[in-house]
Design a protein around this motif. Structure first.
Motif, PDB file in Angstrom:
ATOM      1  N   PHE A  67     -15.080  16.398   9.632  1.00 14.18           N
ATOM      2  CA  PHE A  67     -15.499  17.694   9.107  1.00 14.18           C
ATOM      3  C   PHE A  67     -14.820  17.977   7.773  1.00 14.18           C
ATOM      4  O   PHE A  67     -13.658  17.618   7.568  1.00 14.18           O
ATOM      5  N   PRO A  68     -15.506  18.691   6.888  1.00 14.49           N
ATOM      6  CA  PRO A  68     -14.894  19.036   5.611  1.00 14.49           C
ATOM      7  C   PRO A  68     -13.878  20.175   5.736  1.00 14.49           C
ATOM      8  O   PRO A  68     -12.989  20.307   4.906  1.00 14.49           O
ATOM      9  N   ASP A  95     -12.706  24.432  11.145  1.00 12.44           N
ATOM     10  CA  ASP A  95     -13.774  23.990  12.045  1.00 12.44           C
ATOM     11  C   ASP A  95     -13.277  22.876  12.960  1.00 12.44           C
ATOM     12  O   ASP A  95     -13.519  22.892  14.164  1.00 12.44           O
ATOM     13  N   ALA A  96     -12.579  21.901  12.382  1.00 14.95           N
ATOM     14  CA  ALA A  96     -12.062  20.782  13.173  1.00 14.95           C
ATOM     15  C   ALA A  96     -11.099  21.269  14.255  1.00 14.95           C
ATOM     16  O   ALA A  96     -11.188  20.839  15.414  1.00 14.95           O
ATOM     17  N   GLU A  97     -10.201  22.169  13.907  1.00 16.44           N
ATOM     18  CA  GLU A  97      -9.235  22.693  14.875  1.00 16.44           C
ATOM     19  C   GLU A  97      -9.931  23.479  15.986  1.00 16.44           C
ATOM     20  O   GLU A  97      -9.585  23.335  17.165  1.00 16.44           O
ATOM     21  N   ARG A  98     -10.909  24.287  15.626  1.00 16.48           N
ATOM     22  CA  ARG A  98     -11.640  25.094  16.613  1.00 16.48           C
ATOM     23  C   ARG A  98     -12.411  24.192  17.581  1.00 16.48           C
ATOM     24  O   ARG A  98     -12.389  24.392  18.793  1.00 16.48           O
ATOM     25  N   ILE A  99     -13.068  23.171  17.047  1.00 11.57           N
ATOM     26  CA  ILE A  99     -13.824  22.241  17.894  1.00 11.57           C
ATOM     27  C   ILE A  99     -12.876  21.472  18.809  1.00 11.57           C
ATOM     28  O   ILE A  99     -13.145  21.302  20.002  1.00 11.57           O
ATOM     29  N   ALA A 100     -11.759  21.025  18.279  1.00  9.00           N
ATOM     30  CA  ALA A 100     -10.778  20.301  19.091  1.00  9.00           C
ATOM     31  C   ALA A 100     -10.255  21.191  20.219  1.00  9.00           C
ATOM     32  O   ALA A 100     -10.130  20.733  21.360  1.00  9.00           O
ATOM     33  N   ASP A 101      -9.961  22.444  19.916  1.00  5.33           N
ATOM     34  CA  ASP A 101      -9.492  23.372  20.955  1.00  5.33           C
ATOM     35  C   ASP A 101     -10.530  23.530  22.059  1.00  5.33           C
ATOM     36  O   ASP A 101     -10.201  23.521  23.251  1.00  5.33           O
ATOM     37  N   ASP A 102     -11.794  23.670  21.675  1.00  8.51           N
ATOM     38  CA  ASP A 102     -12.865  23.813  22.667  1.00  8.51           C
ATOM     39  C   ASP A 102     -12.973  22.574  23.551  1.00  8.51           C
ATOM     40  O   ASP A 102     -13.139  22.682  24.767  1.00  8.51           O
ATOM     41  N   GLU A 130     -10.824  14.735   4.526  1.00  7.25           N
ATOM     42  CA  GLU A 130     -11.574  15.516   5.487  1.00  7.25           C
ATOM     43  C   GLU A 130     -10.761  15.535   6.772  1.00  7.25           C
ATOM     44  O   GLU A 130      -9.740  14.864   6.884  1.00  7.25           O
ATOM     45  N   TRP A 131     -11.233  16.299   7.730  1.00 12.13           N
ATOM     46  CA  TRP A 131     -10.515  16.474   8.984  1.00 12.13           C
ATOM     47  C   TRP A 131     -11.300  15.840  10.113  1.00 12.13           C
ATOM     48  O   TRP A 131     -12.462  16.161  10.328  1.00 12.13           O
ATOM     49  N   ALA A 132     -10.659  14.932  10.819  1.00 11.56           N
ATOM     50  CA  ALA A 132     -11.324  14.203  11.894  1.00 11.56           C
ATOM     51  C   ALA A 132     -10.847  14.710  13.246  1.00 11.56           C
ATOM     52  O   ALA A 132      -9.663  14.991  13.440  1.00 11.56           O
ATOM     53  N   VAL A 133     -11.786  14.829  14.151  1.00  8.40           N
ATOM     54  CA  VAL A 133     -11.479  15.135  15.546  1.00  8.40           C
ATOM     55  C   VAL A 133     -11.704  13.842  16.325  1.00  8.40           C
ATOM     56  O   VAL A 133     -12.822  13.336  16.399  1.00  8.40           O
ATOM     57  N   HIS A 134     -10.614  13.308  16.841  1.00  5.38           N
ATOM     58  CA  HIS A 134     -10.656  12.072  17.613  1.00  5.38           C
ATOM     59  C   HIS A 134     -10.653  12.453  19.089  1.00  5.38           C
ATOM     60  O   HIS A 134      -9.784  13.187  19.542  1.00  5.38           O
ATOM     61  N   VAL A 135     -11.645  11.957  19.826  1.00  4.99           N
ATOM     62  CA  VAL A 135     -11.780  12.268  21.252  1.00  4.99           C
ATOM     63  C   VAL A 135     -11.746  10.957  22.022  1.00  4.99           C
ATOM     64  O   VAL A 135     -12.474  10.021  21.717  1.00  4.99           O
ATOM     65  N   PHE A 171     -21.723  21.524  11.678  1.00  2.00           N
ATOM     66  CA  PHE A 171     -20.625  21.996  10.823  1.00  2.00           C
ATOM     67  C   PHE A 171     -20.501  21.152   9.551  1.00  2.00           C
ATOM     68  O   PHE A 171     -19.407  20.996   8.999  1.00  2.00           O
ATOM     69  N   ASP A 172     -21.613  20.600   9.085  1.00  2.00           N
ATOM     70  CA  ASP A 172     -21.661  19.811   7.840  1.00  2.00           C
ATOM     71  C   ASP A 172     -20.751  18.591   7.862  1.00  2.00           C
ATOM     72  O   ASP A 172     -20.251  18.161   6.829  1.00  2.00           O
ATOM     73  N   GLY A 173     -20.553  18.049   9.045  1.00  4.15           N
ATOM     74  CA  GLY A 173     -19.742  16.843   9.175  1.00  4.15           C
ATOM     75  C   GLY A 173     -20.602  15.675   9.583  1.00  4.15           C
ATOM     76  O   GLY A 173     -21.824  15.711   9.472  1.00  4.15           O
ATOM     77  N   TRP A 174     -19.951  14.631  10.073  1.00  8.79           N
ATOM     78  CA  TRP A 174     -20.668  13.459  10.529  1.00  8.79           C
ATOM     79  C   TRP A 174     -19.917  12.825  11.690  1.00  8.79           C
ATOM     80  O   TRP A 174     -18.736  13.086  11.900  1.00  8.79           O
ATOM     81  N   TYR A 175     -20.657  12.021  12.451  1.00 15.51           N
ATOM     82  CA  TYR A 175     -20.120  11.352  13.632  1.00 15.51           C
ATOM     83  C   TYR A 175     -20.013   9.866  13.340  1.00 15.51           C
ATOM     84  O   TYR A 175     -20.965   9.250  12.859  1.00 15.51           O
TER      85      TYR A 175
END
Length: 112
Positions: A32-33, A37-44, A70-75, A102-106
């Motif tokens: 995510f840019p 957004d990245a932190e909120r998604i990671a928390d969820d 950019e900010w990555a959410v690693h799951v 959220f204008d990011g990519w997977y």
């Protein structure tokens, strides 16, 4: 100690007929840019109970500028046997849609 009948077994109790095996582990990466957004998604995702969720700062390939990150959410998710692959495919589709929202990519194949 693994069950001798199931090499990937986490626990097994044949006496009560209970058995759980972890057949695989999947990893997913959404980029995510925006850090918020990245932190909120990671928390969820943590609240949903995924095995491991972390936010890391990703530098863009070929960019040296400190601002080009950019900010990555690693799951990481330990999964119960999913021989058909339906669960993993469902997670890929979900994370692709979430990243695009959220204008990011997977990244379908994150490097370890």
């Amino acid at each position: 100690m693994p069950c001798p009948d199931h090499i990937t077994s986490v626990w097994c109790c044949k006496g009560r007929g209970l058995r759980a095996t972890v057949a695989s582990m999947t990893e997913h990466l959404m980029v995510f840019p925006d850090r918020d957004d990245a932190e909120r998604i990671a928390d969820d995702l943590r609240d949903e109970g995924f095995s491991e969720v972390r936010v890391v700062r990703e530098s863009l390939a070929g960019e040296d500028d400190g601002e080009d990150h950019e900010w990555a959410v690693h799951v990481r998710e330990d999964m119960i046997a999913d021989e058909s692959g339906a669960v993993e495919q469902g997670l890929r589709e979900r994370f692709t849609t979430l990243a695009e929202k959220f204008d990011g990519w997977y990244d379908p194949d994150p490097a370890p």
